[in-house]
Design an enzyme around this catalytic site. Sequence first.
Site, PDB file in Angstrom:
ATOM      1  N   LYS B   9      -5.677  43.025  18.456  1.00  8.21           N
ATOM      2  CA  LYS B   9      -4.741  43.399  19.360  1.00  8.21           C
ATOM      3  C   LYS B   9      -3.432  42.509  18.978  1.00  8.21           C
ATOM      4  CE  LYS B   9      -3.912  43.518  24.422  1.00  8.21           C
ATOM      5  NZ  LYS B   9      -3.154  44.711  24.377  1.00  8.21           N
ATOM      6  N   LYS B  14      -2.937  37.059  15.142  1.00  8.79           N
ATOM      7  CA  LYS B  14      -3.516  37.153  14.029  1.00  8.79           C
ATOM      8  C   LYS B  14      -2.718  36.301  12.507  1.00  8.79           C
ATOM      9  CE  LYS B  14      -2.658  41.691  14.290  1.00  8.79           C
ATOM     10  NZ  LYS B  14      -2.536  41.530  15.955  1.00  8.79           N
ATOM     11  N   LYS B  40       8.166  43.635  12.083  1.00  6.88           N
ATOM     12  CA  LYS B  40       9.006  42.275  12.249  1.00  6.88           C
ATOM     13  C   LYS B  40       9.162  41.131  11.220  1.00  6.88           C
ATOM     14  CE  LYS B  40       6.240  40.771  15.795  1.00  6.88           C
ATOM     15  NZ  LYS B  40       4.750  41.918  15.682  1.00  6.88           N
ATOM     16  N   ASP B 125      -3.446  47.114  16.624  1.00 14.02           N
ATOM     17  CA  ASP B 125      -4.376  48.184  16.263  1.00 14.02           C
ATOM     18  C   ASP B 125      -4.151  48.911  15.098  1.00 14.02           C
ATOM     19  OD1 ASP B 125      -4.440  47.179  18.807  1.00 14.02           O
ATOM     20  OD2 ASP B 125      -5.022  49.089  19.814  1.00 14.02           O
TER      21      ASP B 125
END
Lengths: 376, 261
Positions: B9, B14, B40, B125
Amino acid sequence: MSPAPKPLEPLIMHPRPSSIVAALYTLRDLDVDVVILHGPAGCSFKHARLLEEDGLRVVTTALDESGFVFGGHDELVNILNKVIEMFDPESIGIVGTCASMIIGEELHEAVLEVNPDVPVIEVEVHAGYRENTKGVIIALESALAAGILSEEEFERQKVLLNEATEVEKRHGAASKEYLEPSRGDTKYTVAKRIIQLLKEGKKCINILNAKKETGYMFADINAAVNQVAKDLGSDSVIVNMANLDENLGLDRVRAHARNIARDLKGMGVEVHEIIGGLDEYPVTGETVSKLIAEKYPGFDFAVITGVPHAIPMDNLEGMEVISVTNGPRQVLPLKEMGHDHVMVEIDLHPKTLGVSNIVESEFGATLRELAREEMQ
Amino acid sequence: MKQIAIYGKGGIGKSSTASNVAAACADEGYSVTIIGCDPKSDSSITLLGGHRIPTVMELMQQRVEITEKDVVFEGYKGIKCVEVGGPEPGIGCAGRGIIVAIKMLQKISTVMQDCDLIIYDVPGDIVCGGFAAPIRKGLVNDTYVLTSGEYMPLYAANNICKGFARLGNQLNGVICNSRNAENEEAIVSAFARELGSELLAFIPKDPLVQTCERAGFSVIEKEPDSGIAKVYRKLARTIIERDSACDPKPLTDARLRELTG
């Protein structure tokens, strides 16, 4: 540190050939039996329809809004299975479209799932490339990977395609920001001029420099010049040059060269100089130039059909140049090159699909009719 | 060569996990590449002392001739960093950006082949075909799911496993990035077990991670002796050594609610 921007090539505003369509034509040249267009039902419709006339079967996965959102894997698997069941093809092509490529469809996943026992050429292509020849190159790369094209022929084609792109940039449809389509000079006026030149015994270089199957119609013009000269009893020396080498290119392209050469012979036209194969139209220019300089100097006029803008002007200077193209956007660049008369055979390409004989051209017919009137 | 991707998510950590694992592996002498696939373009920032690097897509947009040295930058201990880049929120198509940039990278650089560990940091996701491109193009052989013990991150992780199942992709393990949820380790452990996988690491919530990131560094580089750095080192070793995977069996939503209830 950012790299220096490379000079931007001018944005070209007029619509130009699509790389998806270029991939379709390439698969046709490779004698693929069925092509599946993976995308919306209407994508490349006009050309898909024309190619059916040429013996290539084209079907579509007909992706719709929900296909764009949920992906079209199942649709592709389904159509691939159906194609195998219905047509029992010996080879299959799958061609991408803008829609399927943007959403990241993997053509190979469907092929793995269906696992057909005939070669499948997967062409991940969309129409967003600056040069439509990119579509040809991607298709040839896939054909190479599928084992239906030799490395040697692939390399040869790549050189020709790069040259074709350069020819278009120099004097073709990619040479200007915007090119107004035009029908060029009237066929009646130019036919009269040719008849006059022939009656005066002026020496003529008569060049067929055609792209593949378009030669079926362009050759009719070169034939008509010969026939009319004969009928008029002209003293003109006519040297015929043609890119009809029967031993170059893909099998289908060689067959076109054989067919056209056979018909020219039947029409009593002798080809004096073979200037390359039917796929070599972008590279014949130098050969022609050299021939004129070394073997045929001092000629009065030239008739050039097919891709006239690939023939450099250097050794045509001083001759009256009459050219015939099938691109309405080619008129202006040809005039700027210095051609005196430029004509367009409108809708030539569709009429050369699905044929194996020379077909009558409008300019050829005009020339013959005016010569008949002249003799009465 | 290990080619891994960490999914989970958005905002679950991450990039923090990826950069710390990358740094820990580099410390052990492995050659490491990190490919940031988030528009980003912030996956590699903590490996580059807080600096941003030009992205593949922004250079393509400028229509400049791109070579390896324009987009591949060396960060902490020689880690090769690449950022795919992409559009501003709300415009264009970031997924297509990943496909195009990866194709371009394959053409101009060998960073995707010449290393011991390559990490694809893919956002959120797997929301569209493009985000699955590293997996679908056969560039990833190990995949990990990162989650906390809360319902929404677990729901996302479970959903990602559904995607894996559909793509025929295996799952190498579950990593828990703690949000201090109640009973968190047990919940994520059970989740992993029921997927048919296992919980490989429990990363405790530690403000040091934020402090180091704000300064532009990974904890491995800035606080190498901290407890959290040890956790990342252990996880890095696990990832390097791991060679088992499962076909994940996603849970029902009812079961997920029960687990977190």
